[in-house]
Design a protein around this motif. Structure first.
Motif, mmCIF file in Angstrom:
data_model
loop_
_atom_site.group_PDB
_atom_site.id
_atom_site.type_symbol
_atom_site.label_atom_id
_atom_site.label_comp_id
_atom_site.label_asym_id
_atom_site.label_seq_id
_atom_site.Cartn_x
_atom_site.Cartn_y
_atom_site.Cartn_z
ATOM 1 N N ASN A 1 0.871 -1.169 0.000
ATOM 2 C CA ASN A 1 0.000 0.000 0.000
ATOM 3 C C ASN A 1 0.915 1.228 0.000
ATOM 4 O O ASN A 1 1.597 1.455 -0.970
ATOM 5 C CB ASN A 1 -0.994 -0.059 1.157
ATOM 6 N N ASP A 2 1.015 1.988 1.071
ATOM 7 C CA ASP A 2 1.896 3.162 1.027
ATOM 8 C C ASP A 2 3.073 3.036 1.985
ATOM 9 O O ASP A 2 3.715 4.028 2.309
ATOM 10 C CB ASP A 2 1.096 4.431 1.357
ATOM 11 N N GLU A 3 3.380 1.817 2.424
ATOM 12 C CA GLU A 3 4.469 1.625 3.376
ATOM 13 C C GLU A 3 5.563 0.755 2.761
ATOM 14 O O GLU A 3 5.306 -0.113 1.935
ATOM 15 C CB GLU A 3 3.946 0.986 4.665
ATOM 16 N N VAL A 4 6.783 0.998 3.233
ATOM 17 C CA VAL A 4 7.970 0.389 2.630
ATOM 18 C C VAL A 4 8.509 -0.729 3.510
ATOM 19 O O VAL A 4 8.526 -0.635 4.739
ATOM 20 C CB VAL A 4 9.060 1.463 2.418
ATOM 21 N N ILE A 5 8.958 -1.814 2.862
ATOM 22 C CA ILE A 5 9.776 -2.849 3.502
ATOM 23 C C ILE A 5 11.151 -2.759 2.855
ATOM 24 O O ILE A 5 11.274 -2.844 1.633
ATOM 25 C CB ILE A 5 9.193 -4.252 3.287
ATOM 26 N N SER A 6 12.170 -2.529 3.674
ATOM 27 C CA SER A 6 13.522 -2.360 3.133
ATOM 28 C C SER A 6 14.255 -3.690 3.072
ATOM 29 O O SER A 6 13.866 -4.669 3.718
ATOM 30 C CB SER A 6 14.308 -1.382 4.000
ATOM 31 N N LEU A 7 15.344 -3.698 2.331
ATOM 32 C CA LEU A 7 16.205 -4.875 2.318
ATOM 33 C C LEU A 7 16.808 -5.127 3.695
ATOM 34 O O LEU A 7 17.094 -6.271 4.053
ATOM 35 C CB LEU A 7 17.310 -4.708 1.280
ATOM 36 N N LEU A 8 16.986 -4.046 4.470
ATOM 37 C CA LEU A 8 17.470 -4.221 5.837
ATOM 38 C C LEU A 8 16.444 -4.997 6.670
ATOM 39 O O LEU A 8 16.823 -5.880 7.442
ATOM 40 C CB LEU A 8 17.740 -2.860 6.478
ATOM 41 N N ASP A 9 15.158 -4.674 6.496
ATOM 42 C CA ASP A 9 14.114 -5.415 7.206
ATOM 43 C C ASP A 9 14.170 -6.900 6.853
ATOM 44 O O ASP A 9 14.088 -7.766 7.720
ATOM 45 C CB ASP A 9 12.721 -4.870 6.842
#
Length: 417
Positions: A33-41
């Motif tokens: 949606n409008d939230e990010v999941i980073s590679l760090l996560d």
């Protein structure tokens, strides 16, 4: 994103240039949606799984785990977003309490637990975020779905009748990993993930840790533990798979309604027959090699039938045993039924006391057995409330899976890796 921002701000205030590897970790893995999941996560969650599952941290294993880890993080994000939309909040004190409990289960204080996480390259926030998502989803599901679940008296009666009918039949202690399939085109990818997880489990990964991190069933919180199940209690595909397994085995992926199951058979017993039961057993054993000629087999069978006819009680069994085979009979006194060979357990449970068994052919001879004492604690059926609770949990799990499937279908997910 709190962990990501905290790390980035820390680097800036320290005046440290972010190296290429760190910059790569700040890249976006997915937008939900409008939230990010980073590679760090993703990397942090993979590291947590590797440590908790006791897997070696290699590029190959990380690559195999990454698709399902990312999928799990996407689901986690969707659950938190839905909880926020409906006003479901989890106080920080409740999250902290769960963290303290987790530390206690590992025989540590919370500061000690955090220090161990840090030494293994894991931020405490990674664990806290997962706990937050689990608590929020559990509360949301109960709030929205539990009121719609009813269990009738007839259903409880049917369940009790089925349990009573299965007394003495095999019962299985089962754990599961469930991977949902929302549409037919997803099946190849989900099946590939299931195969990878099975490969890691068979290489030594802890099944319960894998279930906690990857399973999309309500049992994930308990490490995939389904508990003891009897014949017909699971769906036909799962029931058939369990009956073909031996304790300690892990199944291949099993297709069922909603997705794929990986099952682990942890133990087996007879339903309603407590394993702590004991018996005292007398026997008459007639040695007979497996390769014995027909006339020797016929002669041994004649003697065995005579033992059955002459032994009317345990004293008779002692006398007949001395006559037939003075040096080849050993009485068993106060033996745990669970310690007996499988072939003798039906006799231990079911043969009336003081009656000789039918002659039993084994590899090394023919045996006639008599139970002289049997001590088995009375088996009790679960209460009606316990049955209703179990049925309700099963229905709530199915509804929660459907709820999650709807959230995935309605979401905008942009994968960047």
């Amino acid at each position: 994103m709190k962990t990501l921002f905290r790390l980035a701000i820390l680097l800036v205030f320290m005046g440290i240039a972010i190296p290429a590897q760190a910059q790569d970790s700040l890249r976006i893995a997915a937008v939900v949606n409008d939230e990010v999941i980073s590679l760090l996560d993703v990397s942090m969650r993979i590291r947590m799984i590797l440590v908790s599952s006791q897997l070696e941290d290699t590029p190959e294993i990380r690559q195999r785990l990454m698709p399902q880890v990312l999928r799990g993080l996407i689901d986690e994000k969707l659950r938190l977003q839905e909880a926020e939309r409906l006003g479901v909040t989890i106080p920080q004190e409740e999250i902290d309490s769960q963290l303290a409990l987790l530390a206690q289960q590992n025989n540590m204080t919370l500061p000690q637990f955090e220090a161990v996480l840090n030494r293994n390259g894991i931020l405490l926030d990674t664990v806290a975020t997962q706990i937050h998502a689990d608590l929020a989803w559990t509360r949301l599901v109960r709030m929205r779905l539990s009121p719609s679940i009813t269990v009738s008296e007839d259903e409880i009666d049917e369940a009790l009748a089925r349990i009573a009918k299965n007394q003495g039949k095999p019962e299985y202690l089962v754990s599961e990993v469930f991977l949902s399939i929302d549409s037919p085109d997803q099946e190849p990818q989900v099946r590939a993930v299931a195969e990878r997880l099975i490969a890691e489990i068979r290489r030594g990964a802890d099944f319960s840790a894998v279930a906690r991190q990857f399973s999309q069933s309500a049992t994930a919180a308990a490490g995939g533990d389904i508990g003891w199940v009897g014949p017909g209690q699971l769906s036909p595909p799962l029931d058939a798979a369990i009956r073909a397994m031996q304790p300690g085995q892990v199944s291949a992926p099993i297709r069922d309604t909603g997705g794929l199951h990986i099952l682990a058979l942890r133990d087996q017993r007879r339903a309603g027959m407590p394993e702590e039961g004991t018996i005292s057993l007398k026997q008459v054993f007639l040695p007979l090699p497996a390769s014995a000629p027909d006339d020797a087999v016929a002669e041994a069978n004649t003697v065995a039938r005579s033992v059955v006819e002459r032994a009317k009680n345990c004293s008779d069994m002692t006398r007949v045993a001395r006559e037939v085979n003075p040096n080849g009979n050993v009485d068993l006194a106060n033996v745990r039924i669970s310690d007996l060979p499988d072939i003798l357990r039906p006799i231990a449970y079911n043969l009336p006391i003081g009656e000789p068994s039918e002659p039993l052919r084994v590899e090394t001879g023919i045996g006639i057995f008599m139970v002289c004492e049997r001590h088995i604690p009375e088996a009790s059926l679960p209460s009606r409330d316990e049955i209703a609770e179990r049925i309700g949990r099963e229905r709530l799990d199915l509804l929660a899976r459907g709820y999650m499937r709807d959230l995935r279908r309605a979401a905008f997910v942009d994968l960047r890796v």
